[in-house]
Structures are given as structure tokens and as C-alpha cells.
Design a protein around this motif. Structure first.
Motif, short mmCIF file in Angstrom:
data_model
loop_
_atom_site.label_atom_id
_atom_site.label_comp_id
_atom_site.label_asym_id
_atom_site.label_seq_id
_atom_site.Cartn_x
_atom_site.Cartn_y
_atom_site.Cartn_z
N ARG A 113 6.23 -3.86 -8.86
CA ARG A 113 7.60 -3.36 -9.00
C ARG A 113 8.01 -3.30 -10.48
N ALA A 114 7.59 -4.29 -11.24
CA ALA A 114 7.92 -4.30 -12.66
C ALA A 114 7.21 -3.15 -13.39
N GLN A 115 5.96 -2.91 -13.05
CA GLN A 115 5.22 -1.83 -13.71
C GLN A 115 5.82 -0.46 -13.38
N VAL A 116 6.22 -0.27 -12.11
CA VAL A 116 6.83 1.00 -11.73
C VAL A 116 8.15 1.18 -12.49
N SER A 117 8.89 0.10 -12.66
CA SER A 117 10.16 0.19 -13.39
C SER A 117 9.93 0.63 -14.82
N MET A 118 8.82 0.22 -15.40
CA MET A 118 8.52 0.64 -16.79
C MET A 118 8.17 2.13 -16.84
N GLU A 143 0.83 -1.21 0.00
CA GLU A 143 0.00 0.00 0.00
C GLU A 143 0.87 1.26 0.00
N LYS A 144 1.95 1.25 0.77
CA LYS A 144 2.86 2.41 0.78
C LYS A 144 3.50 2.59 -0.59
N GLY A 145 3.83 1.47 -1.23
CA GLY A 145 4.38 1.54 -2.58
C GLY A 145 3.37 2.08 -3.57
N ASN A 146 2.11 1.64 -3.44
CA ASN A 146 1.05 2.15 -4.32
C ASN A 146 0.86 3.66 -4.13
N ASP A 147 0.89 4.13 -2.85
CA ASP A 147 0.76 5.56 -2.58
C ASP A 147 1.91 6.34 -3.22
N ALA A 148 3.12 5.81 -3.06
CA ALA A 148 4.30 6.47 -3.64
C ALA A 148 4.18 6.51 -5.17
N PHE A 149 3.66 5.45 -5.78
CA PHE A 149 3.49 5.41 -7.23
C PHE A 149 2.47 6.46 -7.69
N ARG A 150 1.37 6.60 -6.97
CA ARG A 150 0.36 7.58 -7.32
C ARG A 150 0.91 9.01 -7.24
N LYS A 151 1.83 9.22 -6.28
CA LYS A 151 2.44 10.54 -6.12
C LYS A 151 3.56 10.77 -7.13
N GLY A 152 3.93 9.71 -7.86
CA GLY A 152 4.99 9.84 -8.85
C GLY A 152 6.39 9.62 -8.28
N ASP A 153 6.50 9.15 -7.06
CA ASP A 153 7.80 8.88 -6.44
C ASP A 153 8.15 7.40 -6.69
N TYR A 154 8.65 7.16 -7.91
CA TYR A 154 8.86 5.78 -8.37
C TYR A 154 9.97 5.05 -7.61
N ASP A 155 11.03 5.74 -7.23
CA ASP A 155 12.12 5.08 -6.49
C ASP A 155 11.63 4.57 -5.13
N ILE A 156 10.84 5.39 -4.44
CA ILE A 156 10.29 4.97 -3.14
C ILE A 156 9.33 3.81 -3.33
N ALA A 157 8.52 3.86 -4.40
CA ALA A 157 7.57 2.77 -4.67
C ALA A 157 8.33 1.45 -4.88
N ILE A 158 9.39 1.51 -5.70
CA ILE A 158 10.19 0.29 -5.95
C ILE A 158 10.80 -0.21 -4.63
N GLN A 159 11.27 0.71 -3.82
CA GLN A 159 11.89 0.34 -2.54
C GLN A 159 10.85 -0.34 -1.63
N ARG A 160 9.63 0.19 -1.56
CA ARG A 160 8.59 -0.39 -0.71
C ARG A 160 8.18 -1.78 -1.20
N TYR A 161 8.05 -1.92 -2.51
CA TYR A 161 7.70 -3.25 -3.06
C TYR A 161 8.81 -4.27 -2.76
#
Length: 149
Positions: A142-147, A107-125
Motif C-alpha cells: 500500500r505504501a509503494q502504490v501511494s508513492m 493478489e487483487k491489489g497486485n493485479d490492479a497495480f500492474r494495470k495502473g489502477d492505483y486507487d483500486i490497489a490501495i483499496q484492496r490492500y
């Protein structure tokens, strides 16, 4: 092994001779009184019989010690089953905790992804995968955020 048994027999024989040849026994056998001789012979036979009886009891005791205790093995199996059950129960609890943590990190990774903070999202996943390696959603996210990165 046979030599040891012969030595034990010889030592036993010597002990018997020592018992028989105690001064009072030898002197009694040399006595001119037939009643004294009879008494000494009876005493000697009694001592020999007592030694044989004690040896037989020792052998019986040794044999009795070799009885197999089946109850101990049953208790051992039961104890092992209890330990396995307790271990499985503890592992299930730990998995639930890890699954809860992995979901929170997702969920924290999803929130970070929505905010556009992709590095944090990858880290949380990735942290979620460290808690629960078989959670496929975390690999996919994690794969989708990397794309997007």
C-alpha cells in the motif's frame, strides 16, 4: 446472634412443655394409680429423648451438608480447559480464513497495480489489512502504490 439462639432455646422449651402437658399426660400424672403414673413418666421421657435424638440428627445432617466436593472443582477445571481449547481452535480456524482472504485481496491489489489502477490497489490492500492486521506485505504494498500515485 446470641439473642436469636436464646429465643430458639426458649421456643424449644415451650414446645417440650406443650408436649409434656398434653391433657392425657397431665391427667395421668394426677392419677391415683402408680402404674398409670409410671407409664406416663416413661412416655414423657421417651418423647423428650425422641426430640433430642431428632435434634441431634438434624445437626448431623447440617454438618454432613458442608462436606466439600472436590470432584466438582476438578470437573470445572477440566470443563474450562476444554472450552479454552475449543476457543483457541476456533480462533485458529478464523485466522486461517482471514489469512486466505487477505492473500486473495493482496493478489487483487497486485493485479490492479500492474494495470495502473492505483486507487483500486490501495483499496484492496486496505481491505486485506482489515482481515489480517499483522500482514506486513499489505502495508508495504500500500505504501509503494501511494508513492506511484
Amino acid at each position: 446472634m446470641a439473642g436469636e439462639e436464646q429465643e430458639e432455646d426458649f421456643q424449644r422449651f415451650l414446645r417440650r412443655v406443650d408436649e409434656i402437658s398434653k391433657p392425657n399426660l397431665v391427667q395421668g400424672l394426677n392419677s391415683p394409680d402408680p402404674a398409670v403414673k409410671e407409664k406416663i413418666i416413661a412416655e414423657t421421657e421417651k418423647r423428650l429423648h425422641d426430640q433430642e435424638t431428632s435434634k441431634e440428627e438434624e445437626i448431623k445432617t447440617i454438618v454432613n451438608r458442608t462436606v466439600i466436593n472436590t470432584q466438582a472443582s476438578v470437573r470445572g477445571v477440566f470443563s474450562l480447559k476444554l472450552k479454552l481449547y475449543a476457543d483457541a481452535k476456533e480462533r485458529a480456524k478464523q485466522r486461517k480464513r482471514n489469512e486466505h482472504l487477505a492473500n486473495a485481496l493482496k493478489e487483487k491489489g497486485n493485479d490492479a497495480f500492474r494495470k495502473g489502477d492505483y486507487d483500486i490497489a490501495i483499496q484492496r490492500y486496505t481491505e486485506g489489512l482489515e482481515k489480517l492486521k499483522d500482514k506486513q506485505e499489505l502495508y508495504t504494498n500500500r505504501a509503494q502504490v501511494s508513492m506511484w500515485k
